[in-house]
Design a protein around this motif. Structure first.
Motif, PDB file in Angstrom:
ATOM      1  N   ILE A  13      21.482 -36.923  13.074  1.00 18.69           N
ATOM      2  CA  ILE A  13      20.635 -35.907  13.708  1.00 18.69           C
ATOM      3  C   ILE A  13      20.847 -35.913  15.220  1.00 18.69           C
ATOM      4  CG2 ILE A  13      18.234 -35.324  14.246  1.00 18.69           C
ATOM      5  CD1 ILE A  13      17.538 -36.278  11.379  1.00 18.69           C
ATOM      6  N   GLY A  14      20.791 -37.102  15.822  1.00 18.21           N
ATOM      7  CA  GLY A  14      20.970 -37.190  17.269  1.00 18.21           C
ATOM      8  C   GLY A  14      22.362 -36.791  17.715  1.00 18.21           C
ATOM      9  N   LEU A  15      23.387 -37.271  17.003  1.00 17.25           N
ATOM     10  CA  LEU A  15      24.761 -36.927  17.366  1.00 17.25           C
ATOM     11  C   LEU A  15      25.036 -35.447  17.121  1.00 17.25           C
ATOM     12  CD1 LEU A  15      26.637 -40.063  15.967  1.00 17.25           C
ATOM     13  CD2 LEU A  15      26.157 -39.510  18.360  1.00 17.25           C
TER      14      LEU A  15
ATOM     15  N   VAL B  33      16.731 -39.877  19.917  1.00 15.18           N
ATOM     16  CA  VAL B  33      16.988 -39.970  18.477  1.00 15.18           C
ATOM     17  C   VAL B  33      18.145 -40.929  18.205  1.00 15.18           C
ATOM     18  CG1 VAL B  33      17.674 -38.689  16.419  1.00 15.18           C
ATOM     19  CG2 VAL B  33      16.060 -37.673  18.027  1.00 15.18           C
ATOM     20  N   VAL B  34      19.207 -40.842  19.005  1.00 21.38           N
ATOM     21  CA  VAL B  34      20.350 -41.744  18.828  1.00 21.38           C
ATOM     22  C   VAL B  34      19.923 -43.193  19.045  1.00 21.38           C
ATOM     23  CG1 VAL B  34      22.569 -42.453  19.806  1.00 21.38           C
ATOM     24  CG2 VAL B  34      22.123 -40.039  19.347  1.00 21.38           C
ATOM     25  N   LEU B  35      19.111 -43.443  20.061  1.00 22.12           N
ATOM     26  CA  LEU B  35      18.640 -44.808  20.315  1.00 22.12           C
ATOM     27  C   LEU B  35      17.819 -45.335  19.139  1.00 22.12           C
ATOM     28  CD1 LEU B  35      17.613 -44.592  24.086  1.00 22.12           C
ATOM     29  CD2 LEU B  35      19.611 -45.733  23.111  1.00 22.12           C
ATOM     30  N   VAL B  36      16.966 -44.488  18.592  1.00 17.55           N
ATOM     31  CA  VAL B  36      16.198 -44.896  17.414  1.00 17.55           C
ATOM     32  C   VAL B  36      17.149 -45.222  16.262  1.00 17.55           C
ATOM     33  CG1 VAL B  36      14.558 -44.123  15.656  1.00 17.55           C
ATOM     34  CG2 VAL B  36      14.121 -43.631  18.066  1.00 17.55           C
TER      35      VAL B  36
ATOM     36  N   ALA C 181       8.906 -49.189  24.267  1.00 20.51           N
ATOM     37  CA  ALA C 181       9.526 -48.383  25.320  1.00 20.51           C
ATOM     38  C   ALA C 181      10.044 -47.066  24.762  1.00 20.51           C
ATOM     39  CB  ALA C 181      10.662 -49.168  25.980  1.00 20.51           C
ATOM     40  N   LEU C 182      10.621 -47.112  23.562  1.00 15.52           N
ATOM     41  CA  LEU C 182      11.117 -45.885  22.938  1.00 15.52           C
ATOM     42  C   LEU C 182       9.977 -44.928  22.632  1.00 15.52           C
ATOM     43  CD1 LEU C 182      13.818 -47.265  20.465  1.00 15.52           C
ATOM     44  CD2 LEU C 182      14.199 -46.001  22.582  1.00 15.52           C
TER      45      LEU C 182
END
Length: 239
Positions: A96-98, A146-149, A7-8
């Motif tokens: 990176i995401g944050l 990116v945060v979910l990953v 899904a990601l």
């Protein structure tokens, strides 16, 4: 968990193909035409370029330093060896995401120093403002991805018996990821592609852009120092 990973992987495809079909259905015609013009996909590619480069860099670093940080020199025998890379890499991706969220929330929304395309499309009227808001949303969507990953990677790290769980690795990775994001995003969006500047309305745009890079280098350096300190203490403790 495998279905979640699939899904990601499908989310970027949806974000690339979906907006022309689904987004802004309540907008007026002028806004729709301004968003989905001939520059839509070039703008999308330009906005995603830092994320693509960061993915390549993180993957390369994980591969390059994986064996080096897996086992410190001098370790012999059956003693338990904790792997630094799972937590460091997960924290780097989270950083990176944050870091992207911090940029978007603080500089785009609260301070309103710039928006995603504010140098190309100055937000001087409602249509231009709405176009920039749309691209800010796409930017935040990829930050969320990116945060979910990173969260998935962190969850997998917690399930590994050999993973080091040092706070230095966590905070070092977060700071290094934040700094790395800022450097790549700053170089691409501020200097090369010129999508926006750190602060659009100022007497010295260049000073703010280079100051942003300087701050980012400090973040990266502090994060790397924390990770390196943990690695060094591990080597010394194992000898």
């Amino acid at each position: 968990m495998q279905n979640h990973n699939k899904a990601l992987l499908l989310l970027p495809l949806f974000l690339t193909v979906g907006p022309p079909l689904q987004a802004c259905i309540t907008c007026n015609k002028k806004v729709q035409e301004a968003i989905f013009d001939s520059q839509f996909y070039p703008n999308l590619l330009a906005m995603l370029s830092p994320f693509i480069l960061l993915a390549a860099i993180v993957g390369g670093l994980a591969w390059l330093f994986g064996k080096r940080y897996h086992q410190p020199s001098g370790v012999q025998g059956p003693a338990t060896v904790y792997n630094l890379m799972p937590l460091a890499t997960a924290a780097l991706v989270l950083g990176i995401g944050l870091g992207g969220f911090i940029d978007g929330i603080m500089l785009h929304q609260i301070l309103q120093w710039h928006e995603m395309l504010s140098n190309k499309i100055p937000p001087t009227d409602l249509v231009a403002k709405t176009v920039n808001m749309f691209w800010d949303g796409i930017f935040h969507a990829f930050c969320l991805l990116v945060v979910l990953v990173g969260v998935v990677m962190l969850w997998k790290t917690g399930r590994r018996a050999d993973a080091d769980r040092s706070g230095n690795l966590l905070w070092g990775g977060l700071l290094a990821g934040w700094g790395l994001f800022n450097i790549l995003e700053g170089l691409m969006d501020h200097h090369i592609l010129k999508l926006h500047n750190v602060r659009e309305i100022t007497g010295n745009v260049a000073a703010w852009n280079f100051g942003f890079l300087g701050f980012s280098v400090v973040l990266l350096g502090v994060g790397w120092r924390l990770i390196s300190r943990k690695h060094q203490s591990k080597v010394e403790g194992a000898v």
